[in-house]
Design an enzyme around this catalytic site. Structure first.
Site, PDB file in Angstrom:
ATOM      1  N   SER A 261      26.806  19.086  90.219  1.00  0.00           N
ATOM      2  CA  SER A 261      28.061  19.502  89.599  1.00  0.00           C
ATOM      3  C   SER A 261      28.001  19.367  88.087  1.00  0.00           C
ATOM      4  O   SER A 261      27.084  18.761  87.539  1.00  0.00           O
ATOM      5  CB  SER A 261      29.214  18.659  90.144  1.00  0.00           C
ATOM      6  N   LYS A 262      29.020  19.920  87.449  1.00  0.00           N
ATOM      7  CA  LYS A 262      29.095  19.859  85.990  1.00  0.00           C
ATOM      8  C   LYS A 262      29.157  18.423  85.521  1.00  0.00           C
ATOM      9  O   LYS A 262      28.719  18.095  84.437  1.00  0.00           O
ATOM     10  CB  LYS A 262      30.342  20.593  85.498  1.00  0.00           C
ATOM     11  N   ARG A 263      29.739  17.590  86.356  1.00  0.00           N
ATOM     12  CA  ARG A 263      29.909  16.186  85.944  1.00  0.00           C
ATOM     13  C   ARG A 263      28.638  15.359  86.099  1.00  0.00           C
ATOM     14  O   ARG A 263      28.533  14.276  85.570  1.00  0.00           O
ATOM     15  CB  ARG A 263      31.047  15.551  86.746  1.00  0.00           C
TER      16      ARG A 263
END
Ligand code: GLU
Length: 506
Positions: A261-263
Site C-alpha cells: 500500500s501507499k502507506r
C-alpha cells in the site's frame, strides 16, 4: 485488425503508487510491442478527491521512466481532450442514451435514506445492495409513477442515474490474463453512473472514453476486476464492441502478506513512489526512487518482473526498455500476486550503476564533493570512481566508500585500532615512512613491490604492516587496494597520515 491503442488512466488523487507505474509500463510495453498508441487519460471526475500537483507528478513520472505517452494532456491527438473534467459535457448524452434504452434509471434516494437502509441491513447481519431484489421498493424511476418522476425532476430534486444490472443472466467474460470469467449478474449492484453534482462516475466516464478514444485493450490492476462485469455490461448496453481486458496481478508486500500500500513505503524502509512527493496539505514528504538515487532503467527492469517473465527457461534478468518491448506479451503475465522485493530493486540498481560511464559518475560525484567544499580534478575523481564503483549501488555511496581519497582520517575506529595497532607498530610505521620517502616512482605497482620486499626482508608478518598502514590511511579496515590509495593521495599526504596515526594511537 484495428491499430492497438491502450491507455493509462490514473486519477489525480495523490502521488502515483509504484503499482500504478507498473500498470503504465505494461501498457507502454504492450503498445510499443504491437506498434500501437499509448494514451494518457486523466480521470478527474471526482472533484472531491482531486489533489493539486498530482497530474504533474504523473506526467513527470512517465517522463522520468522514459515511457512517454503518444497522446494525452498537452499532447493532443484526435480524440481529446484527455482530461475527463474537460469532457464533462459529453457524458450527459450517454447517460440519457442508457435511460432511453431502459438500461439505466433515475434514483432519488437521499444519502440519509441509503444510510438508514445500510444500517438496517447491518443490524440484521446483511449487506444492503441496491439491485433487482429491492429496486422496486426504493425511490427511483422504476418504482415511482411517470408522473411522480417528472414532478421530482421538475422540482430539481437531487438524483443519481443508476445502471439497471440485468437479472438472471450468466455473464461470460474474457480476460487476457485470467481466461474466462463467469458471473451471475444477480450479485451485481446497480452502480451509480451519474452523480447528483452533474458529473459522471468513474464507470460511465471510463467506458465512454475508452470507446471514444478507440481503446482496444484495457490493461489495468487487479483491483479493477470487480468492475469488469459492469463495464462489459455497459458496452453491451451501448451496443459497442468490448475492448480486450487484462487485469494485472496485485503487488504484494515483501512479506507476501497483503497488498503493497501507499502507506507501506517509508514505514518499511523503501520508497513506494517513483518520485518524492510532498503532500500539499500536510507537507509530509514521501520518498521516491528518483531522489533515493535509483536510475529509471533499474526501476523499469524491477517493475517488469512484477508479474511478468519471458517464459519458462528464460534466466535473463537484465532487460533494457527496448528488450522489454521485444520480449513482452500478456500471455506471460501471471495471475498470482507479485511480491515486491526491495533487495532485488537494489540489485538492479547496482547492475545499472556499473553500466554507467565512469566519467558521468565522476561528474556527479564532483558535485557531491563540491558540496563538502572538496576540490578535486575530474581525472582524479574518475580514477577513484573506477576503483570503488563495484561496491557502490548509488552515487551517494561513493563518499562512504572513498572519502579517504580526499580527506585524511580524523579519528580511528576503536576496534580496528585495538587489533591493528600494537606496541611495535610506531617503529614499523617510522620505517615505512622512510621507505615511502625514498620511493621515487610513487605508482601503485612500485609501492606495492617496495613495501612487500621490505616486509619480506624484515621477516615480519604482512598483517603487522598492512593493517596499521591501512588504519593510518583510511581510519578503519576498509577500502580498496591500499597501494592504490597511497599512490593516489601522494607521498606527502601518506606520510602526514602516518604521523597523525602515530601521534593519536599512542
Ligand atoms: N481511474 C482509474 C484508476 O485510478 C482507472 C482504472 C482503469 O484503468 O480503468 O486507476
Amino acid at each position: 485488425m484495428s491499430k492497438v491503442r491502450v491507455r493509462f488512466a490514473p486519477s489525480p488523487t495523490g502521488p502515483l503508487h509504484i503499482g500504478g507505474v507498473r500498470t503504465a509500463l505494461f501498457n507502454y510495453l504492450f503498445a510499443k510491442k504491437n506498434d500501437g498508441d499509448f494514451v494518457l487519460r486523466i480521470e478527474d471526475t471526482d472533484q472531491t478527491r482531486y489533489v493539486e500537483g498530482a497530474e504533474d507528478y504523473i506526467i513527470e513520472t512517465l517522463n522520468w521512466c522514459n515511457i512517454p505517452f503518444d497522446e494525452g494532456p498537452e499532447k493532443e491527438g484526435n480524440v481529446g481532450p484527455y482530461r475527463q473534467s474537460e469532457r464533462k459535457d459529453l457524458y450527459t448524452a450517454y447517460a440519457d442514451n442508457l435511460l432511453a434504452s431502459g438500461n439505466a434509471y433515475y434514483a432519488f434516494d437521499t444519502p440519509d435514506e441509503l444510510t438508514a437502509h445500510r444500517k438496517d441491513h447491518e443490524a440484521k447481519g446483511k449487506t444492503f445492495i441496491y439491485n433487482w431484489h429491492n429496486r422496486l421498493k426504493l425511490s427511483n424511476s422504476l418504482a415511482l409513477s411517470e408522473e411522480e418522476v417528472q414532478k421530482k425532476l421538475a422540482n430539481n430534486e437531487p438524483y443519481v442515474i443508476r445502471f439497471k444490472s440485468p437479472q438472471d443472466e450468466a455473464l461470460k467474460m474474457q480476460d487476457e490474463i485470467r481466461g474466462e470469467i463467469d458471473i451471475d449478474t444477480n450479485i451485481l449492484d446497480d452502480k451509480v453512473l451519474f452523480k447528483s453534482d452533474g458529473m459522471p462516475t468513474y464507470h460511465l466516464a471510463n467506458i465512454v472514453d475508452d470507446h471514444l478514444m478507440k481503446i482496444t485493450h484495457v490493461i489495468r490492476g487487479e483491483e479493477w476486476l470487480p468492475s469488469m462485469p459492469l463495464h462489459v455490461l455497459l458496452y453491451k448496453a451501448f451496443g459497442w464492441e468490448t475492448p480486450k481486458f487484462a487485469h494485472l496481478p496485485l503487488i504484494l508486500k515483501p512479506t507476501g502478506k497483503g497488498k503493497l500500500s501507499k502507506r507501506d513505503g517509508d514505514k518499511m524502509g523503501f520508497p513506494v513512489f517513483p518520485l518524492e512527493w510532498k503532500d500539499p496539505k500536510t507537507s509530509d514528504i514521501a520518498s521516491g526512487y528518483r531522489e533515493e538515487g535509483y536510475v529509471p532503467e533499474a526501476v523499469m527492469n524491477m517493475l517488469a518482473f512484477l508479474g511478468w517473465n519471458e517464459g519458462e527457461g528464460s534466466e535473463k534478468e537484465i532487460y533494457s526498455l527496448d528488450e522489454l518491448i521485444k520480449a513482452f506479451s500478456l500471455e506471460h503475465v501471471s495471475k498470482g500476486g507479485a511480491k515486491f522485493d526491495p533487495e532485488k530493486t537494489k540489485w538492479f540498481q547496482h547492475h545499472y550503476l556499473q553500466e554507467e560511464e565512469n566519467l558521468d559518475l565522476a561528474k556527479r560525484y564532483l558535485q557531491i564533493l563540491a558540496e563538502k567544499n572538496i576540490e578535486a580534478s575530474l581525472p582524479y575523481v574518475e580514477e577513484v570512481v573506477k576503483t570503488i564503483k563495484e561496491r557502490a549501488t548509488f552515487v551517494n555511496d561513493f563518499w562512504e566508500l572513498s572519502s579517504f581519497y580526499f580527506v585524511a582520517p580524523e579519528s580511528f575506529e576503536k576496534k580496528a585500532a585495538k587489533k591493528a595497532w600494537k606496541e611495535q607498530t610506531p617503529e614499523i610505521m617510522e620505517n615505512i615512512k622512510i621507505l615511502l620517502q625514498g620511493t621515487e616512482d610513487f605508482s601503485q605497482e612500485t609501492l606495492q613491490e617496495n613495501v612487500k620486499k621490505w616486509i619480506t626482508d624484515q621477516e615480519i608478518g604482512f598483517g603487522k604492516v598492512m593493517q596499521p598502514l591501512r588504519l593510518a590511511m583510511v581510519g578503519e579496515m576498509k577500502g580498496p587496494d591500499l597501494f592504490h590509495i597511497i599512490s593516489s593521495i601522494g607521498k606527502e599526504n601518506a606520510i602526514q597520515r602516518i604521523d597523525f596515526a602515530i601521534a593519536e594511537l599512542r
